[in-house]
Design a protein around this motif. Structure first.
Motif, mmCIF file in Angstrom:
data_model
loop_
_atom_site.group_PDB
_atom_site.id
_atom_site.type_symbol
_atom_site.label_atom_id
_atom_site.label_comp_id
_atom_site.label_asym_id
_atom_site.label_seq_id
_atom_site.Cartn_x
_atom_site.Cartn_y
_atom_site.Cartn_z
ATOM 1 N N LEU A 1 0.792 -0.924 0.461
ATOM 2 C CA LEU A 1 -0.287 -0.213 -0.548
ATOM 3 C C LEU A 1 0.735 1.228 0.294
ATOM 4 O O LEU A 1 0.673 2.371 -0.651
ATOM 5 C CB LEU A 1 -1.189 -0.029 1.268
ATOM 6 N N LEU A 2 2.078 1.001 0.523
ATOM 7 C CA LEU A 2 3.147 2.324 0.248
ATOM 8 C C LEU A 2 4.450 1.992 -0.704
ATOM 9 O O LEU A 2 5.254 2.630 -0.376
ATOM 10 C CB LEU A 2 3.555 2.769 2.250
ATOM 11 N N GLY A 3 4.071 1.670 -1.323
ATOM 12 C CA GLY A 3 4.783 1.447 -2.853
ATOM 13 C C GLY A 3 5.950 0.558 -2.002
ATOM 14 O O GLY A 3 6.865 1.840 -3.151
ATOM 15 N N VAL B 1 9.641 2.423 3.980
ATOM 16 C CA VAL B 1 8.978 3.065 3.590
ATOM 17 C C VAL B 1 9.872 3.778 3.529
ATOM 18 O O VAL B 1 10.025 4.848 2.157
ATOM 19 C CB VAL B 1 7.995 2.940 4.118
ATOM 20 N N SER B 2 11.074 4.157 4.429
ATOM 21 C CA SER B 2 11.705 5.452 4.366
ATOM 22 C C SER B 2 12.774 5.495 2.916
ATOM 23 O O SER B 2 13.042 6.509 2.323
ATOM 24 C CB SER B 2 12.204 5.826 5.717
ATOM 25 N N GLU B 3 12.799 4.399 2.871
ATOM 26 C CA GLU B 3 14.251 3.940 1.928
ATOM 27 C C GLU B 3 13.606 3.045 0.574
ATOM 28 O O GLU B 3 14.230 3.385 -0.450
ATOM 29 C CB GLU B 3 14.963 2.458 2.966
ATOM 30 N N PHE B 4 12.720 2.457 0.354
ATOM 31 C CA PHE B 4 12.452 1.574 -0.888
ATOM 32 C C PHE B 4 10.847 1.911 -1.097
ATOM 33 O O PHE B 4 10.941 1.783 -2.443
ATOM 34 C CB PHE B 4 12.309 0.629 -0.774
ATOM 35 N N ASP C 1 6.771 10.242 1.331
ATOM 36 C CA ASP C 1 7.111 11.801 1.541
ATOM 37 C C ASP C 1 5.543 11.619 1.761
ATOM 38 O O ASP C 1 4.815 12.390 1.796
ATOM 39 C CB ASP C 1 7.253 11.967 -0.270
ATOM 40 N N ALA C 2 4.570 10.069 0.909
ATOM 41 C CA ALA C 2 3.273 10.362 1.131
ATOM 42 C C ALA C 2 2.552 9.813 2.072
ATOM 43 O O ALA C 2 1.866 10.821 3.329
ATOM 44 C CB ALA C 2 3.105 9.564 0.232
ATOM 45 N N PHE C 3 3.862 8.632 2.850
ATOM 46 C CA PHE C 3 3.420 8.424 4.502
ATOM 47 C C PHE C 3 3.769 9.895 5.333
ATOM 48 O O PHE C 3 2.603 9.984 6.190
ATOM 49 C CB PHE C 3 4.425 7.325 5.042
ATOM 50 N N VAL C 4 3.892 10.419 5.361
ATOM 51 C CA VAL C 4 5.105 11.884 5.949
ATOM 52 C C VAL C 4 3.802 12.973 5.820
ATOM 53 O O VAL C 4 3.970 13.119 7.529
ATOM 54 C CB VAL C 4 6.417 11.639 5.847
#
Length: 301
Positions: free
Chosen positions: A136-138, A220-223, A227-230
């Motif tokens: 869901l978070l790419g 999520v932060s690396e791969f 930006d969408a999450f934050v």
């Protein structure tokens, strides 16, 4: 039959029905639908009770599916679409078989890994509520753990109490609809009679289990879509994130999301399944329980 068909057949109409309340005004829908607002359809919301015998089948089926997933993973294959519709059941022997490898990923297939590199896999895989949070978070370099998350949600469906569906035909919903909604511990909006959405699913996951600091979710932060999450949730997480809680609190939360878990008469199995499912709910797939560990844990119960 498929496991979905079996699960669906175990929902029995309770005899309870209520008038479906009017939908809230949706200006986007009203401006684009082109429907005749003067036309009205009488709707009833019908309640169905889940009569699936969890005491007889839950542990046995969970173990079998886990063993099947372990074998698939041992062949370096990610199934990518674990759901009850893709599991067949022999009712005479209670033997389960995983089917439909149409969107599976074979790490040993050179042609596939060229077309779809291992570090840049497509994320439009899995189905509805069974999608793992990393999808869901790419996160494109996901691996076998997406199948573990799907199994987590599938198992949670066995332990839900009931479902309610909208009927407009006058027939029982189980006879008139192919998309009979079987609830799980999370939802994507499908239960409201709408098409499910990934954003609704992600919000549902976070509402149940909280969300971590972005620094604690390296995938999520690396791969992934940091930006969408934050942008949506900030950098600092919330105090509800399940993995920030004690093991006891995690087990209590999981038990509350499985309201029929108390029907398991074997307390060792009950407590074992709860404990194992807290390890399946890990957001960071590198820390999620593996299929091999899952089988070992289940066999030890």
């Amino acid at each position: 039959m498929s496991l979905y068909e079996l699960m669906r057949s175990q929902y029995k109409f309770s005899g309870h029905e209520t008038d479906e309340p009017p939908r809230k005004f949706n200006p986007y829908y009203d401006l684009t639908s082109g429907t005749d607002k003067s036309a009205t359809v009488e709707k009833k919301r019908l309640k169905y009770v889940n009569c699936f015998d969890v005491d007889k089948y839950a542990y046995r089926y969970m173990l079998q599916i886990s063993e099947g997933i372990q074998f698939i993973h041992s062949q370096n294959i990610i199934h990518r679409d674990i759901k009850p519709q893709n599991i067949m059941v022999d009712l005479e022997t209670d033997l389960l078989k995983i089917t439909d490898f149409g969107i599976s990923y074979d790490n040993d297939n050179l042609r596939q890994t060229i077309i779809e590199p291992q570090e840049r896999k497509i994320t439009d895989v899995s189905t509805s509520i069974y999608k793992a949070p990393e999808l869901l978070l790419g996160v494109k370099n996901y691996s076998y753990a997406v199948d573990i998350w799907s199994l987590l949600i599938l198992v949670s469906q066995w332990f839900q109490i009931d479902t309610d569906m909208i009927s407009t035909s006058g027939k029982p919903v189980c006879q008139s609809r192919d998309d009979f909604y079987i609830p799980g511990m999370i939802d994507d909006g499908t239960q409201d009679g709408e098409n499910g959405s990934d954003i609704r699913l992600l919000l549902s996951i976070f509402s149940k289990f909280g969300y971590p600091k972005i620094s604690d979710w390296k995938e999520v932060s690396e791969f992934g879509s940091e930006d969408a999450f934050v942008g949506m949730f900030g950098e600092n997480g919330d105090d509800k994130y399940v993995k920030y809680q004690s093991v006891e609190s995690q087990c209590q939360l999981m038990e509350s999301l499985l309201p029929r878990i108390g029907e398991l008469t074997n307390l060792v199995v009950k407590e074992g399944i709860i404990r194992i499912m807290t390890r399946m709910v890990e957001y960071d797939s590198t820390r999620r329980i593996t299929s091999a560990q899952l089988v070992t844990e289940l066999r030890s119960l």
